[in-house]
Design a protein around this motif. Structure first.
Motif, PDB file in Angstrom:
ATOM      1  N   THR A   1       0.539  -1.151   0.031  1.00 55.14           N
ATOM      2  CA  THR A   1      -0.017  -0.038  -0.047  1.00 55.14           C
ATOM      3  C   THR A   1       0.973   1.127   0.169  1.00 55.14           C
ATOM      4  N   HIS A   2       1.706   1.377   0.794  1.00 54.55           N
ATOM      5  CA  HIS A   2       2.719   2.496   0.845  1.00 54.55           C
ATOM      6  C   HIS A   2       3.849   2.752   0.512  1.00 54.55           C
ATOM      7  N   GLY A   3       4.452   1.343  -0.256  1.00 49.04           N
ATOM      8  CA  GLY A   3       5.523   1.567  -0.646  1.00 49.04           C
ATOM      9  C   GLY A   3       6.680   1.196   0.075  1.00 49.04           C
ATOM     10  N   LEU A   4       8.051   1.308  -0.405  1.00 46.33           N
ATOM     11  CA  LEU A   4       9.102   1.076   0.337  1.00 46.33           C
ATOM     12  C   LEU A   4       9.721   2.470   1.287  1.00 46.33           C
ATOM     13  N   PRO A   5       9.475   3.506   0.879  1.00 43.76           N
ATOM     14  CA  PRO A   5      10.269   4.872   1.589  1.00 43.76           C
ATOM     15  C   PRO A   5       9.990   4.655   2.916  1.00 43.76           C
ATOM     16  N   ASP A   6       8.854   4.287   3.683  1.00 48.33           N
ATOM     17  CA  ASP A   6       8.606   4.336   5.107  1.00 48.33           C
ATOM     18  C   ASP A   6       8.747   2.901   5.654  1.00 48.33           C
ATOM     19  N   ALA A   7       9.366   1.890   4.804  1.00 41.93           N
ATOM     20  CA  ALA A   7       9.242   0.383   5.399  1.00 41.93           C
ATOM     21  C   ALA A   7      10.709   0.106   5.815  1.00 41.93           C
TER      22      ALA A   7
ATOM     23  N   VAL B   1      10.617  -7.051  -3.488  1.00 46.66           N
ATOM     24  CA  VAL B   1      11.149  -7.222  -4.925  1.00 46.66           C
ATOM     25  C   VAL B   1      10.024  -6.465  -6.006  1.00 46.66           C
ATOM     26  N   ASP B   2       8.665  -6.692  -5.759  1.00 41.96           N
ATOM     27  CA  ASP B   2       7.968  -5.851  -6.435  1.00 41.96           C
ATOM     28  C   ASP B   2       8.050  -4.472  -6.279  1.00 41.96           C
ATOM     29  N   ALA B   3       8.179  -3.941  -5.214  1.00 38.30           N
ATOM     30  CA  ALA B   3       8.254  -2.559  -4.888  1.00 38.30           C
ATOM     31  C   ALA B   3       9.705  -1.780  -5.589  1.00 38.30           C
ATOM     32  N   LEU B   4      10.523  -2.624  -5.388  1.00 36.66           N
ATOM     33  CA  LEU B   4      11.858  -2.294  -6.215  1.00 36.66           C
ATOM     34  C   LEU B   4      11.685  -2.105  -7.454  1.00 36.66           C
ATOM     35  N   ASP B   5      10.989  -3.202  -8.131  1.00 42.37           N
ATOM     36  CA  ASP B   5      10.887  -3.205  -9.700  1.00 42.37           C
ATOM     37  C   ASP B   5       9.934  -1.976 -10.246  1.00 42.37           C
TER      38      ASP B   5
END
Length: 574
Positions: free
Chosen positions: A463-469, A489-493
């Motif tokens: 939902t929120h992506g990687l920046p806050d994870a 991996v999907d979020a990095l892609d």
């Protein structure tokens, strides 16, 4: 009678000195001359000039031979006892070569942002040590010095490295002062206190074969009473991890005479294997003359939900929070304390609020975070934690109240309250209704089991992506569960295809190298090519992403090879 003329000296320091190296003080005289320089001090038997340095070296050579010839043979030192035998099975040859390679690696010195495609071997060492310890292998003797050097430089490696190194590490540590940390870490073995039974009575310290115990392990009480502060801390921590009651009894023998700062450090060791048996001692610490000691004792007692302290705080907090049924929707109302009385201070409540914080909200937060969470359902109409957290809170007390509940859930490791405060990972409000920061969310996740933790973080990333994870990923079990690994991996892609600034994801990429399941390497081949860069992409980002994914795949395959090398061969197969 003729007179021999003597050149006038330019200063007292240039007066020639005795040329006989056998005279007392001759060697010191030569050393002084060498330190000052022949321009300032003329060597004995030489005139100032170009020959002075040669004369000084010749005199030093003669004096050196004379000194060596006059030495009397010293008494032979006692030969060190042989290193103890390590009974564990030997490391497979391929794994031994891999370990030597990991220990020989050094972090890159380049200050550039691009790391290339080569794996960071030193970052794989902790995983290698964990796997080797899980299989129960013994460390090869030739790598022990390098292993101890690595543990000396990285304190996070020490527990696993010393466990793998075994009894020979302690033997080496007694011969090299640089490795004394190994001896400090080993304090606490072979402990026997009045009224207790030493588990190693029949054969020395546990796991040592009777030969790797610290020098003064036969008298831990004396070490506790007379040892250095670092030795006492290590002794108490080691004993607490093995026999909590014995550690508490040891601490009680000197508690009244310890300095306040030392009492605080020693009390902190009781966090390990904290149990209701510690309650009487912690209640005594609540009356300590040091405010910080009282506060720490209160924190530890609040981590015991059934303690009398937690119940006292629950009564105080319950007076401050109630449900107002007169409104259209049931609403929580808060009436913060109007004073911090002596009983509250005795129970560890700090009266003086930090700068920029209101006193009443400061007192309320301390009461709520220390109260037993199990009492809130009874006090608020039988509602579940999720229902309580969902209630609106009047007069802008919501953030203060929820933040205190977050701290209580973390301290008491209450999974039900942690779920309620985290909320759904796909909620619009990142982190749920009660979390006040990413760090708080990460702590709340720590109360959940590994599978639930991974699923929640995967949903959050979706939902929120990687920046806050990043902080959330750090609390997930390694290797990451498949749903979490795929989400990362999907979020990095997606970030790569969007032409995002590449350096922003270097931290997550580094975590993926260490935490993704090695079996995922075969699913990443499609990401190795250099992608087409959108017009608004960061210059060169495509090449960076390609390098980063190549490094990720290479690292995953290397980790798979490491684990295979450490896996014992089936019986009958070499």
């Amino acid at each position: 009678m003729s007179r021999t003329s003597v050149p006038a000296a330019s200063s007292a320091a240039s007066v020639p000195h005795s040329a006989d190296p056998s005279l007392p003080g001759a060697w010191e005289d030569l050393v002084t001359t060498a330190l000052l320089g022949t321009d300032r001090r003329t060597p004995a038997g030489a005139a100032p000039g170009a020959d002075a340095p040669k004369t000084l070296l010749d005199a030093a050579a003669v004096a050196t031979v004379r000194r060596r010839a006059g030495l009397r043979p010293a008494r032979a030192a006692e030969r060190p006892r042989p290193a103890p035998r390590d009974p564990r099975p030997a490391l497979p040859p391929a794994a031994a070569r891999r370990l030597a390679m990991l220990l020989a690696d050094r972090p890159g010195t380049s200050g550039g942002g691009r790391r290339g495609t080569a794996p960071d071997l030193m970052e794989l060492l902790p995983q290698w040590l964990a796997a080797a310890n899980a299989h129960g292998f013994a460390a090869p003797a030739p790598v022990l010095p390098a292993l101890l050097d690595a543990a000396r430089g990285r304190t996070d490696l020490r527990p696993a490295a010393l466990r793998f190194a075994g009894p020979r590490a302690l033997w080496l540590a007694r011969l090299n002062p640089d490795w004394r940390f190994a001896l400090r870490s080993a304090q606490g073995r072979g402990i026997s206190l009045p009224g207790t039974v030493n588990p190693g009575d029949s054969g020395g310290p546990e796991g040592s074969g009777g030969s790797d115990a610290p020098e003064n392990a036969e008298s831990p009480l004396r070490l506790w009473q007379e040892g250095l502060f670092a030795e006492r801390v290590a002794l108490l921590a080691a004993l607490r991890s093995r026999r909590p009651a014995a550690a508490r009894e040891l601490l009680a023998t000197t508690w009244a005479t310890e300095r306040a700062e030392d009492r605080l450090m020693f009390l902190d060791s009781l966090r390990t294997r904290l149990s209701p048996d510690d309650e009487p001692f912690l209640e005594l610490a609540l009356a300590d003359r040091s405010r910080t000691v009282r506060a720490t004792a209160a924190e530890l007692l609040s981590a015991l939900p059934g303690s009398a302290f937690a119940e006292r705080m629950a009564v105080r907090a319950g007076v401050c929070v109630a449900v107002d049924h007169t409104r259209d929707t049931p609403t929580l109302t808060v009436e913060a304390p109007h004073e911090c009385d002596a009983d509250m201070e005795r129970d560890g409540v700090t009266a003086k609020a930090p700068a920029g914080r209101g006193e009443r909200s400061w007192w309320l937060g301390q009461l709520v975070e220390a109260a037993s969470l199990g009492t809130w359902s009874r006090r608020l109409g039988g509602r579940s934690p999720r229902q309580i957290v969902a209630l609106p809170v009047a007069d802008d007390w919501r953030s203060e109240l929820h933040a205190a509940w977050c701290r209580a859930a973390v301290r008491q490791r209450d999974a039900e309250w942690s779920r309620a405060l985290l909320g759904e990972p796909a909620a619009v409000e990142a982190g749920g209704p009660g979390a006040v920061s990413l760090a708080e969310r990460a702590k709340l996740l720590g109360a959940l089991d590994a599978t639930e933790r991974a699923e929640w973080v995967a949903g959050f990333i979706g939902t929120h992506g990687l920046p806050d994870a990043f902080q959330l990923l750090g609390v997930c079990a390694v290797p990451w569960a498949p749903p979490l690994g795929r989400a990362v991996v999907d979020a990095l892609d997606i970030a790569r295809d969007a032409g995002s600034y590449p350096w922003s994801f270097s931290g997550v990429m580094g975590l993926a190298e260490r935490c993704l399941d090695p079996s995922e390497a075969g699913h990443l081949d499609a990401l190795l090519a250099v992608p087409d860069e959108p017009e608004d992409a960061s210059p060169g980002s495509g090449g960076y992403w390609s390098e980063a994914f190549q490094r990720l795949v290479t690292t995953l395959r290397l980790r798979a090879a490491m684990l295979a090398e450490l896996t014992p061969a089936p019986p009958g197969r070499s």
